[in-house]
Design an enzyme around this catalytic site. Structure first.
Site, PDB file in Angstrom:
ATOM      1  N   GLY A  68     -12.530  -4.117   0.927  1.00 37.08           N
ATOM      2  CA  GLY A  68     -13.552  -4.992   0.389  1.00 37.08           C
ATOM      3  C   GLY A  68     -14.827  -4.179   0.167  1.00 37.08           C
ATOM      4  N   GLU A 109       0.811  -1.221   0.000  1.00 38.60           N
ATOM      5  CA  GLU A 109       0.000   0.000   0.000  1.00 38.60           C
ATOM      6  C   GLU A 109       0.847   1.274   0.000  1.00 38.60           C
ATOM      7  OE1 GLU A 109      -4.178  -1.627   1.911  1.00 38.60           O
ATOM      8  OE2 GLU A 109      -2.563  -1.140   3.312  1.00 38.60           O
ATOM      9  N   ASP A 150     -11.699  -6.450  -3.607  1.00 39.02           N
ATOM     10  CA  ASP A 150     -12.536  -7.664  -3.559  1.00 39.02           C
ATOM     11  C   ASP A 150     -13.916  -7.257  -3.046  1.00 39.02           C
ATOM     12  OD1 ASP A 150     -10.632  -7.664  -0.908  1.00 39.02           O
ATOM     13  OD2 ASP A 150     -12.683  -8.230  -0.422  1.00 39.02           O
ATOM     14  N   ILE A 206     -12.893 -10.262   5.882  1.00 41.06           N
ATOM     15  CA  ILE A 206     -14.253 -10.743   5.630  1.00 41.06           C
ATOM     16  C   ILE A 206     -14.328 -11.415   4.259  1.00 41.06           C
ATOM     17  CG2 ILE A 206     -16.707 -10.123   5.525  1.00 41.06           C
ATOM     18  CD1 ILE A 206     -15.530  -9.498   8.274  1.00 41.06           C
ATOM     19  N   MET A 254      -9.616  -3.060   7.701  1.00 40.06           N
ATOM     20  CA  MET A 254      -9.159  -3.469   9.031  1.00 40.06           C
ATOM     21  C   MET A 254      -8.389  -2.385   9.795  1.00 40.06           C
ATOM     22  SD  MET A 254      -8.102  -7.397   7.974  1.00 40.06           S
ATOM     23  CE  MET A 254      -7.825  -7.942   9.666  1.00 40.06           C
ATOM     24  N   GLU A 255      -8.355  -1.151   9.277  1.00 39.74           N
ATOM     25  CA  GLU A 255      -7.540  -0.115   9.936  1.00 39.74           C
ATOM     26  C   GLU A 255      -8.180   1.280  10.023  1.00 39.74           C
ATOM     27  OE1 GLU A 255      -6.307  -1.743   7.128  1.00 39.74           O
ATOM     28  OE2 GLU A 255      -5.177  -3.322   8.153  1.00 39.74           O
TER      29      GLU A 255
HETATM   30  O1  4EH Z   1      -4.848  -4.779   5.940  1.00 36.28           O
HETATM   31  C1  4EH Z   1      -5.855  -5.735   5.719  1.00 36.28           C
HETATM   32  C2  4EH Z   1      -5.607  -6.529   4.451  1.00 36.28           C
HETATM   33  C3  4EH Z   1      -6.270  -7.890   4.423  1.00 36.28           C
HETATM   34  S1  4EH Z   1      -5.672  -9.052   5.598  1.00 36.28           S
HETATM   35  C4  4EH Z   1      -7.172  -5.031   5.460  1.00 36.28           C
HETATM   36  N1  4EH Z   1      -7.021  -4.623   4.077  1.00 36.28           N
HETATM   37  C5  4EH Z   1      -6.258  -5.659   3.394  1.00 36.28           C
HETATM   38  C6  4EH Z   1      -8.289  -4.188   3.413  1.00 36.28           C
HETATM   39  C7  4EH Z   1      -9.191  -5.268   2.904  1.00 36.28           C
HETATM   40  C8  4EH Z   1     -10.061  -6.049   3.672  1.00 36.28           C
HETATM   41  N2  4EH Z   1     -10.280  -6.118   5.011  1.00 36.28           N
HETATM   42  C9  4EH Z   1     -11.219  -6.987   5.453  1.00 36.28           C
HETATM   43  C10 4EH Z   1      -9.392  -5.627   1.588  1.00 36.28           C
HETATM   44  N3  4EH Z   1     -10.351  -6.603   1.509  1.00 36.28           N
HETATM   45  C11 4EH Z   1     -10.782  -6.866   2.774  1.00 36.28           C
HETATM   46  C12 4EH Z   1     -11.743  -7.769   3.299  1.00 36.28           C
HETATM   47  N4  4EH Z   1     -11.919  -7.801   4.637  1.00 36.28           N
HETATM   48  N5  4EH Z   1     -12.472  -8.574   2.500  1.00 36.28           N
HETATM   49  C13 4EH Z   1      -4.349  -9.858   4.828  1.00 36.28           C
HETATM   50  C14 4EH Z   1      -4.156  -9.944   3.486  1.00 36.28           C
HETATM   51  N6  4EH Z   1      -3.127 -10.580   2.925  1.00 36.28           N
HETATM   52  C15 4EH Z   1      -2.224 -11.156   3.670  1.00 36.28           C
HETATM   53  C16 4EH Z   1      -2.368 -11.110   5.037  1.00 36.28           C
HETATM   54  N7  4EH Z   1      -3.430 -10.472   5.576  1.00 36.28           N
END
Ligand code: 4EH
Length: 230
Positions: free
Chosen positions: A78, A12, A196, A152, A172-173
């Site tokens: 997401g 990122e 996604d 998720i 997640m942040e």
């Molecule tokens: O920093 C986390 C990453 C996924 S965990 C949150 N980010 C990406 C956003 C995200 C997200 N969060 C929750 C994108 N799609 C999401 C979703 N649900 N469906 C991660 C990813 N790759 C390797 C290790 N951990």
């Protein structure tokens, strides 16, 4: 102006580091912070690692240790709202912690005493984001972002978050970063590009689109920095 630009994952912030060219690297609190000059702005760039706790630590450090007065977050998310497709950009109008639950005591989801369910973004930075979108002739969605310590990939959980918070995207942040900035009176902007749809395909789509969507978001952030500099 000292501007913090943060992400959660290396992917990122990599496009940002590439764009600024030269930077100095400082290690603090078990993380690396990259100091750079960009268009006359002093930037401090960092990725926090994933989740609310790491992002809280990094946002606090960026403000308290490095003296940043504005914070921009760049990353992927997401989609919940099905108008949002992979690669689309969303800027948070307000953010909420979807996994914060003391409803057993009669409180609403996302709320703890002396806190608030939603944290609102800075109006001026939102306006800057809209100006950039117009300049680039790119659609920019404004909406509610829900944050929790869960990746998720589950249509039912996604639907619950959609219904409970009227959220448009999840990650997640964002809400933890927003909470830090709100408490410390630092204007912030959380920008995300969709990787996604938080459904059964989310794991696969995320891996496929992380880099391209992270770049979409970072390119937009660079345009916002251009405007903040001028
Ligand atoms: O920093 C986390 C990453 C996924 S965990 C949150 N980010 C990406 C956003 C995200 C997200 N969060 C929750 C994108 N799609 C999401 C979703 N649900 N469906 C991660 C990813 N790759 C390797 C290790 N951990």
């Amino acid at each position: 102006m000292r501007v913090a630009v943060m992400g959660a994952m290396p992917e990122e912030i990599e496009p940002l580091l590439d764009a600024v060219g030269e930077y100095e690297s400082v290690t603090y609190a078990d993380n690396r912070y990259y100091l750079a000059n960009y268009q006359g702005l002093e930037l401090v760039i960092a990725y926090s690692k994933i989740g609310k706790v790491f992002s809280t630590l990094t946002a606090t450090t960026l403000i308290e240790k490095f003296g940043t007065d504005t914070l921009l977050f760049s990353g992927v998310a997401g989609a919940i709202n099905d108008r949002l497709k992979i690669g689309d950009l969303i800027v948070a109008t307000k953010l909420v912690q979807h996994d914060l639950d003391i409803t057993a005591f009669g409180h609403p989801y996302g709320f703890v005493p002396e806190g608030k369910v939603f944290i609102e973004s800075d109006a001026r930075l939102l306006a800057v984001a809209k100006e950039v979108a117009q300049e680039l002739k790119k659609p920019l969605y404004e909406g509610i972002i829900a944050t929790g310590d869960q990746f998720i990939a589950d249509p039912q959980r996604k639907e619950w978050i959609a219904q409970t918070f009227e959220a448009d995207a999840l990650e997640m942040e964002g809400a933890s970063v927003a909470l830090v900035c709100d408490a410390l009176d630092v204007p912030f902007c959380i920008l995300r590009s969709i990787s996604d749809a938080a459904d059964m395909d989310a794991g696969f789509d995320f891996d496929t689109f992380l880099k391209s969507s992270a770049k979409e978001s970072a390119d937009f952030i660079l345009k916002m920095l251009d405007r903040l500099a001028s």
